[in-house]
Design an enzyme around this catalytic site. Sequence first.
Site, PDB file in Angstrom:
ATOM      1  N   GLY A  33       0.823  -1.209   0.000  1.00  0.00           N
ATOM      2  CA  GLY A  33       0.000   0.000   0.000  1.00  0.00           C
ATOM      3  C   GLY A  33       0.851   1.250   0.000  1.00  0.00           C
ATOM      4  O   GLY A  33       2.024   1.232   0.366  1.00  0.00           O
ATOM      5  N   PHE A  34       0.229   2.357  -0.395  1.00  0.00           N
ATOM      6  CA  PHE A  34       0.915   3.647  -0.466  1.00  0.00           C
ATOM      7  C   PHE A  34       0.437   4.512   0.698  1.00  0.00           C
ATOM      8  O   PHE A  34      -0.756   4.782   0.836  1.00  0.00           O
ATOM      9  CB  PHE A  34       0.584   4.318  -1.807  1.00  0.00           C
ATOM     10  CG  PHE A  34       1.385   5.552  -2.090  1.00  0.00           C
ATOM     11  CD1 PHE A  34       2.702   5.461  -2.526  1.00  0.00           C
ATOM     12  CD2 PHE A  34       0.828   6.822  -1.926  1.00  0.00           C
ATOM     13  CE1 PHE A  34       3.449   6.596  -2.799  1.00  0.00           C
ATOM     14  CE2 PHE A  34       1.561   7.967  -2.196  1.00  0.00           C
ATOM     15  CZ  PHE A  34       2.884   7.856  -2.630  1.00  0.00           C
ATOM     16  N   ASP A  72      -3.546   4.295   1.773  1.00  0.00           N
ATOM     17  CA  ASP A  72      -3.869   4.363   3.197  1.00  0.00           C
ATOM     18  C   ASP A  72      -3.949   5.825   3.630  1.00  0.00           C
ATOM     19  O   ASP A  72      -2.950   6.536   3.633  1.00  0.00           O
ATOM     20  CB  ASP A  72      -2.794   3.631   4.007  1.00  0.00           C
ATOM     21  CG  ASP A  72      -3.140   3.600   5.483  1.00  0.00           C
ATOM     22  OD1 ASP A  72      -3.987   2.763   5.859  1.00  0.00           O
ATOM     23  OD2 ASP A  72      -2.599   4.426   6.249  1.00  0.00           O
ATOM     24  N   TYR A 108      -4.967  13.011   8.876  1.00  0.00           N
ATOM     25  CA  TYR A 108      -3.873  13.468   8.003  1.00  0.00           C
ATOM     26  C   TYR A 108      -4.177  14.776   7.261  1.00  0.00           C
ATOM     27  O   TYR A 108      -3.261  15.427   6.756  1.00  0.00           O
ATOM     28  CB  TYR A 108      -3.515  12.394   6.948  1.00  0.00           C
ATOM     29  CG  TYR A 108      -3.123  11.050   7.491  1.00  0.00           C
ATOM     30  CD1 TYR A 108      -2.789  10.869   8.837  1.00  0.00           C
ATOM     31  CD2 TYR A 108      -3.086   9.932   6.661  1.00  0.00           C
ATOM     32  CE1 TYR A 108      -2.437   9.617   9.324  1.00  0.00           C
ATOM     33  CE2 TYR A 108      -2.724   8.685   7.142  1.00  0.00           C
ATOM     34  CZ  TYR A 108      -2.408   8.527   8.474  1.00  0.00           C
ATOM     35  OH  TYR A 108      -2.061   7.287   8.942  1.00  0.00           O
ATOM     36  N   LYS A 145      -9.512   6.462   8.293  1.00  0.00           N
ATOM     37  CA  LYS A 145      -9.504   6.114   9.719  1.00  0.00           C
ATOM     38  C   LYS A 145     -10.309   7.116  10.537  1.00  0.00           C
ATOM     39  O   LYS A 145     -10.314   8.314  10.254  1.00  0.00           O
ATOM     40  CB  LYS A 145      -8.060   6.077  10.254  1.00  0.00           C
ATOM     41  CG  LYS A 145      -7.150   5.143   9.495  1.00  0.00           C
ATOM     42  CD  LYS A 145      -5.754   5.067  10.116  1.00  0.00           C
ATOM     43  CE  LYS A 145      -4.796   4.402   9.171  1.00  0.00           C
ATOM     44  NZ  LYS A 145      -4.317   5.297   8.100  1.00  0.00           N
ATOM     45  N   HIS A 205      -8.535   4.524  14.535  1.00  0.00           N
ATOM     46  CA  HIS A 205      -7.124   4.953  14.557  1.00  0.00           C
ATOM     47  C   HIS A 205      -6.429   4.572  15.869  1.00  0.00           C
ATOM     48  O   HIS A 205      -5.273   4.161  15.870  1.00  0.00           O
ATOM     49  CB  HIS A 205      -7.063   6.471  14.359  1.00  0.00           C
ATOM     50  CG  HIS A 205      -5.865   6.931  13.598  1.00  0.00           C
ATOM     51  ND1 HIS A 205      -5.901   7.980  12.712  1.00  0.00           N
ATOM     52  CD2 HIS A 205      -4.583   6.503  13.585  1.00  0.00           C
ATOM     53  CE1 HIS A 205      -4.700   8.167  12.186  1.00  0.00           C
ATOM     54  NE2 HIS A 205      -3.889   7.280  12.703  1.00  0.00           N
ATOM     55  N   SER A 250      -6.593  -0.124  14.458  1.00  0.00           N
ATOM     56  CA  SER A 250      -5.190   0.267  14.367  1.00  0.00           C
ATOM     57  C   SER A 250      -4.650   0.501  15.771  1.00  0.00           C
ATOM     58  O   SER A 250      -5.371   1.011  16.637  1.00  0.00           O
ATOM     59  CB  SER A 250      -5.063   1.551  13.536  1.00  0.00           C
ATOM     60  OG  SER A 250      -3.717   1.951  13.437  1.00  0.00           O
ATOM     61  N   ILE A 306       9.219   5.627  -5.543  1.00  0.00           N
ATOM     62  CA  ILE A 306       7.855   5.072  -5.645  1.00  0.00           C
ATOM     63  C   ILE A 306       7.869   3.893  -6.627  1.00  0.00           C
ATOM     64  O   ILE A 306       7.343   2.810  -6.333  1.00  0.00           O
ATOM     65  CB  ILE A 306       6.848   6.151  -6.114  1.00  0.00           C
ATOM     66  CG1 ILE A 306       6.666   7.223  -5.028  1.00  0.00           C
ATOM     67  CG2 ILE A 306       5.494   5.519  -6.456  1.00  0.00           C
ATOM     68  CD1 ILE A 306       5.877   8.452  -5.480  1.00  0.00           C
ATOM     69  N   GLU A 343      10.508   2.234  -7.618  1.00  0.00           N
ATOM     70  CA  GLU A 343      11.444   1.218  -7.095  1.00  0.00           C
ATOM     71  C   GLU A 343      10.756   0.284  -6.099  1.00  0.00           C
ATOM     72  O   GLU A 343      11.040  -0.908  -6.056  1.00  0.00           O
ATOM     73  CB  GLU A 343      12.577   1.959  -6.397  1.00  0.00           C
ATOM     74  CG  GLU A 343      13.842   1.170  -6.198  1.00  0.00           C
ATOM     75  CD  GLU A 343      14.946   2.098  -5.667  1.00  0.00           C
ATOM     76  OE1 GLU A 343      14.833   2.509  -4.488  1.00  0.00           O
ATOM     77  OE2 GLU A 343      15.877   2.412  -6.417  1.00  0.00           O
TER      78      GLU A 343
END
Length: 297
Positions: free
Chosen positions: A20-21, A50, A55, A84, A117, A140, A251, A253
Amino acid sequence: MSSVSQRVALNDGHFIPVLGFGTTVPQKVPKSELIKATKIAIDAGFRHFDSAYLYEIEEEVGQAIRSKIADGTVKREDIFYTSKLWSTFHRPELVRSCLEMSLKKAQLDYVDLYIIHFPMPLQAMEKCKDAGLAKSIGVSNFNRRQLEMILNKPGLKYKPVCNQVECHVYLNQSKMLDYCKSKDIALVAYCTLGSSRDAVWVDQKSPVLLDDPVLCAMAKKYKQTPALVALRYLLQRGIVVLARSFNEKRIKENMQVFEFQLTSEDMKVLDGLNRNLRYNSGDFFNGHPNHPFTDEY
């Protein structure tokens, strides 16, 4: 093998892509960089994103995803989007409103996974799943005791599909992983490469994970970067891995993590790096009865 085809089955019948990113943005990085990075990630093959109410970037992530749907690169059902519930919305009557705000910001009709969260009860989350606003619900930063309380709750309608926790070679979470596997709960790892120094909650004296000499030596052996070896170690243990970057080269890679495998001997060597070190100590929860990190795991 591409990440698109590598998914883990969740206990409710849905599937989560194993790579996931992560979408947290350090203060010094403009949010416009996240839009760019998210589009690059989709083009590179990432399908799992995610995010979180906390955020404050859901508009940007949603914008990037929608633009890639609009140009035909992906369909909505190709994308696995996580948000979340933040701690200020724990009162049952507020839970759905927090999710609805996240959906409005991202301009999406549903999230694939909605996560608590930090530890709290699950019932109001179940209603979000019933309403079709979330396909799956998870938790989480829960410790084993807190997970047991949920799993043993009379009338539990939906078992959490995952527990998202800090996990890397310095905190390999082997006991939590064994416990989650025994309960058919996926372990999702954040801070997988340690943590960047720009996070206000990171102790600046903590060691830089990617400078670890054992990890660096192994990277040379496999002709890979230390970051790829660190991510591969988690994937081979059956963990869903989140990786964050704003660098186009890195990213792309990160998708190479599917192109090599560590031997069982080298996996054991990496097991030996565990030092139960948390970059996210959760200090802002100190003194709270639900502080998740006071137990062993």
